[in-house]
Write an enzyme that holds these catalytic residues in place. Structure first.
Site, mmCIF file in Angstrom:
data_model
loop_
_atom_site.group_PDB
_atom_site.id
_atom_site.type_symbol
_atom_site.label_atom_id
_atom_site.label_comp_id
_atom_site.label_asym_id
_atom_site.label_seq_id
_atom_site.Cartn_x
_atom_site.Cartn_y
_atom_site.Cartn_z
ATOM 1 N N VAL A 282 21.165 8.068 -46.769
ATOM 2 C CA VAL A 282 20.632 6.763 -47.136
ATOM 3 C C VAL A 282 21.765 5.825 -47.559
ATOM 4 O O VAL A 282 21.544 4.693 -47.910
ATOM 5 C CB VAL A 282 19.588 6.871 -48.276
ATOM 6 C CG1 VAL A 282 18.351 7.603 -47.788
ATOM 7 C CG2 VAL A 282 20.181 7.564 -49.498
ATOM 8 N N ASP A 283 23.004 6.346 -47.532
ATOM 9 C CA ASP A 283 24.138 5.483 -47.868
ATOM 10 C C ASP A 283 24.890 5.147 -46.580
ATOM 11 O O ASP A 283 24.387 5.368 -45.496
ATOM 12 C CB ASP A 283 25.057 6.186 -48.885
ATOM 13 C CG ASP A 283 25.486 7.570 -48.395
ATOM 14 O OD1 ASP A 283 25.202 7.927 -47.227
ATOM 15 O OD2 ASP A 283 26.117 8.302 -49.188
ATOM 16 N N ASP A 284 26.087 4.600 -46.727
ATOM 17 C CA ASP A 284 26.815 4.199 -45.524
ATOM 18 C C ASP A 284 27.702 5.320 -45.011
ATOM 19 O O ASP A 284 28.890 5.135 -44.754
ATOM 20 C CB ASP A 284 27.616 2.926 -45.803
ATOM 21 C CG ASP A 284 26.678 1.751 -45.983
ATOM 22 O OD1 ASP A 284 25.680 1.692 -45.237
ATOM 23 O OD2 ASP A 284 26.923 0.921 -46.873
#
Ligand code: WTA
Length: 690
Positions: free
Chosen positions: A559-561
């Site tokens: 869910v992060d980069d």
């Protein structure tokens, strides 16, 4: 009465407290498996499994949560400790609101992981058992080491390292392909209390330099070259460039121990810097085959492994000795239902965490026979993996979904022309395995006979966190199922509030477990900020997850980069910084996009310096910039020319919109009215196929 028994399971991890299917199994009600998409282990498998039933799992799980100190110290007692740990088995604070984050297990205990992997196994009478079957890139090239022989090799290298000034606590950087010398080098460092930092031999010179500058190793260990499929890769040249770059930055390494991999390159053809470079074969074999162990505290560092995050430079994940040892050994044993007669093959490279925990430490701590394969899994053809399985009678096979998908595409005949009848348990790691790949793996590779352990975990967690335990409960294709002993997964919403029952959200962990990383090397603040501040009270994994009505976990990706390409973690920020280092690139934004084989591909939006025209040549040189700064595995799959990037009025790039454009989901762009200049979206769409 039995239902009451079931209700008392409410003490289990949130949501897993009510597991109707498990209950049904406990109650002996056969479920229509097809309808429920449940795949049951065979009666035969269960009857011989270490954990043969849900009851047994639940009983052990319950104890691991209610009495972690007792649960883990019972297990730890099976290992060799020079001195037992203090009266407190573990100390933890995972809550930033209560002060600094701290995790310690078995503090005060004195041991050595190399001793436990080798000497302890030999003392138990297994010295002549095969520790490593090595299979070379070319079919026919192979080697074997028994536990006795492995120990001798490890001792020789450990003596060399000691003699050349490596002391307890010093870092040693290892840049080797999958030769036997790679696990040997790791174990030799561990034997003398040195901290190894293995860098995957696919990283570029600049990436190696960055790691040398960060951990300042006493010695670098490498080899001259390696064959990967039909291609030769000159590793020594890469290390030379990295050492030059590091010394320009004030970090000089005095010794580069180089293994001569003559199947790939001769000594004569290898570039050499006299005084600094030394051939492994010229010095190491002269040392004695015994070497005293340097005993270390359970909390002394064992290794550093750099991994990508969503921002900034790679993070040096630090693991310590005691907890990591107990955790990798135990997870290996149960998730693969390990038996002394097993032959185990994990296709991962030791340059990643999977190769640390489940090529080297976990299996050897169990006295297992491990296959180490140098080459590419589809060389010289798509059947190579199964030829290797048949050659060594592999019983436990562990790989990544990307390989499963690529072999699936090549057709069943490459699989079915090999016997594979030795296989017993299959494993999957690195990214979510889609149900169709799961079914192919199960039906075609495993002949519908072998349970699949889809193990969810991370560099940071040291070992498996959510994983099937074969024989213990039915599986669902695509689900990593239930938590391992001692692990309390929690799903939280945006505000960090735990959601129970059937739900989806952010995957966090409550409480510590022995294999948890203890810090980021030299940056405890970043450790706290990245992992413990987003949802106070919990460790935040960076993954999304849903839990179904049966309490099974379904990982949905980062869910992060962070992008997960063929199971390799790549930070978008790192790729962007490589792109903007190109003199003609003004700005870059990188997102992940679904990829049929790799899971995710790298999609880069690039804005050029004013007046520079788009060209095929420029596209190639941008990709080359990424290969040079990170490595070939991080090369973008697509460069999308971008006259401008969609930004908010405050200048923040709206990646949500870029992800939709990359996926060509143009009717799902959502609200673009908050953009500083909404026209850029139309411009981007117009250039999508240029
Ligand atoms: C992903 C690799 C779904 C996840 C061991 C995690 C998985 C990242 C699985 C860690 C799995 C790993 N199912 N996703 N079975 N295993 N992942 O640090 O996104 O290289 O956060 O460790 O891989 O990658 P790392």
């Amino acid at each position: 009465k039995e239902l009451r028994h079931v209700e008392s399971m409410a003490a289990f991890p949130s949501g897993a407290g009510n597991i109707p299917h498990l209950n049904a199994v406990i109650l002996g009600e056969a479920l229509a498996s097809e309808e429920n998409d449940l795949i049951f282990p065979s009666r035969d498998f269960c009857s011989q499994a270490l954990i043969p039933s849900p009851q047994k799992y639940l009983e052990m799980y319950k104890r691991s949560i209610e009495d972690p100190a007792g649960f883990w110290s019972d297990i730890a007692s099976d290992f060799y400790w020079k001195k037992k740990w203090g009266h407190q088995v573990f100390v933890e604070n995972l809550d930033v609101r209560k002060g600094a984050i701290k995790i310690q297990w078995f503090k005060g205990g004195v041991s050595n992981i190399c001793y436990n992997c080798l000497d302890r196994i030999i003392e138990s009478g297994d010295g002549d058992k095969v520790a490593i079957y090595w299979e070379g890139n070319e079919p026919g090239a192979d080697g074997v080491l028994t536990y006795n022989q492995l120990l001798q090799r490890v001792c020789q290298l450990a003596n060399y390292l000691k003699d050349n000034g490596v002391e307890k606590g010093n870092a040693v950087l290892i840049y080797l392909p999958m030769l036997m010398e790679l696990p040997i080098a790791m174990l030799a460092c561990a034997r003398i209390g040195a901290v190894h930092s293995v860098v995957f031999a696919g990283f570029s010179a600049e990436a190696v330099a960055q790691r040398i500058i960060d951990c300042r190793p006493k010695i670098v260990i490498t080899c001259n070259a390696v064959m990967r499929g039909p291609k030769i890769i000159n590793l020594k040249d890469i290390v030379d460039a990295a050492l030059d770059e590091a010394s320009h930055n004030g970090v000089t390494v005095d010794t580069c121990l180089t293994f001569e991999n003559e199947s790939a390159m001769t000594r004569k053809a290898t570039k050499w810097q006299a005084g600094r470079d030394i051939w492994w074969q010229d010095v190491v074999p002269k040392y004695p085959q015994v070497c005293d162990v340097v005993w270390v505290d359970a909390e002394d560092p064992l290794f550093l492994l750099y991994t990508s995050g969503s921002t900034g430079k790679p993070k040096g994940v630090l693991h310590t000795t005691g907890g990591y040892m107990i955790y990798t050994a135990t997870t290996f044993k149960y998730a693969f239902d390990y038996k002394q007669s097993d032959v185990y093959w994990c296709t991962a490279d030791c340059g990643w965490i999977t190769g640390h925990s489940y090529v080297t430490y976990g299996p050897l701590l169990n006295g297992a026979t491990v296959v180490v394969y140098e080459g590419a899994p589809n060389y010289p053809d798509s059947g190579r993996s199964w030829a290797i399985v048949d050659k060594y009678k592999v019983t436990l096979f562990y790989t990544a979904p990307t390989l499963v998908r690529s072999l699936m595409r090549d057709g069943d005949e490459h699989v079915t022309r090999h016997s594979r009848k030795s296989l017993r348990v299959l494993g999957s790691v690195g990214e979510p395995i889609n149900p169709s790949a799961w079914r192919w793996y199960f039906n075609v590779v495993g002949d519908s006979r072998c349970p699949i352990s889809d193990t969810w975990w991370q560099t940071e967690t040291g070992g498996f966190m959510i994983t099937p335990i074969p024989g213990a409960w039915p599986q669902k294709p695509g689900s990593a199922t239930l938590p391992f002993f001692g692990v309390q997964p929690v799903i939280v919403d945006e505000k960090g509030i735990e959601i129970k029952g059937e739900c989806s959200g952010y995957l966090c962990i409550k409480g510590s477990w022995p294999g948890a990383f203890r810090t980021l090397y030299g940056d405890h603040d970043r450790y706290e900020t990245t992992y413990f501040k987003p949802f106070p009270g919990y460790y935040f994994s960076g993954d999304g997850c849903s839990r179904d009505k049966d309490g099974y976990h379904w990982l949905t990706g980062r869910v992060d980069d962070v992008i997960n390409v063929s199971g390799h973690r790549i930070g978008t920020a790192e790729v962007e910084s490589a792109l903007v280092s190109h003199p003609q690139c003004a700005e870059a934004a990188v997102v992940g996009v679904e990829h049929e084989v790799k899971g995710q591909g790298i999609y880069a939006f690039v804005t050029l310096v004013d007046g520079v025209p788009y060209s095929e040549e420029l596209r190639k040189s941008l990709i080359l910039a990424v290969r040079k700064q990170i490595g070939a595995f991080a090369a973008p799959d697509k460069i999308h020319w971008a006259p401008g990037l969609p930004k908010t009025r405050s200048g923040k790039i709206m990646r949500r919109i870029l992800r939709k454009i990359a996926a060509r989901q143009l009717d799902e762009l959502g609200d673009t009215s908050t953009l500083a200049d909404p026209c850029v979206v139309d411009q981007l769409i117009a250039l999508a196929d240029c």
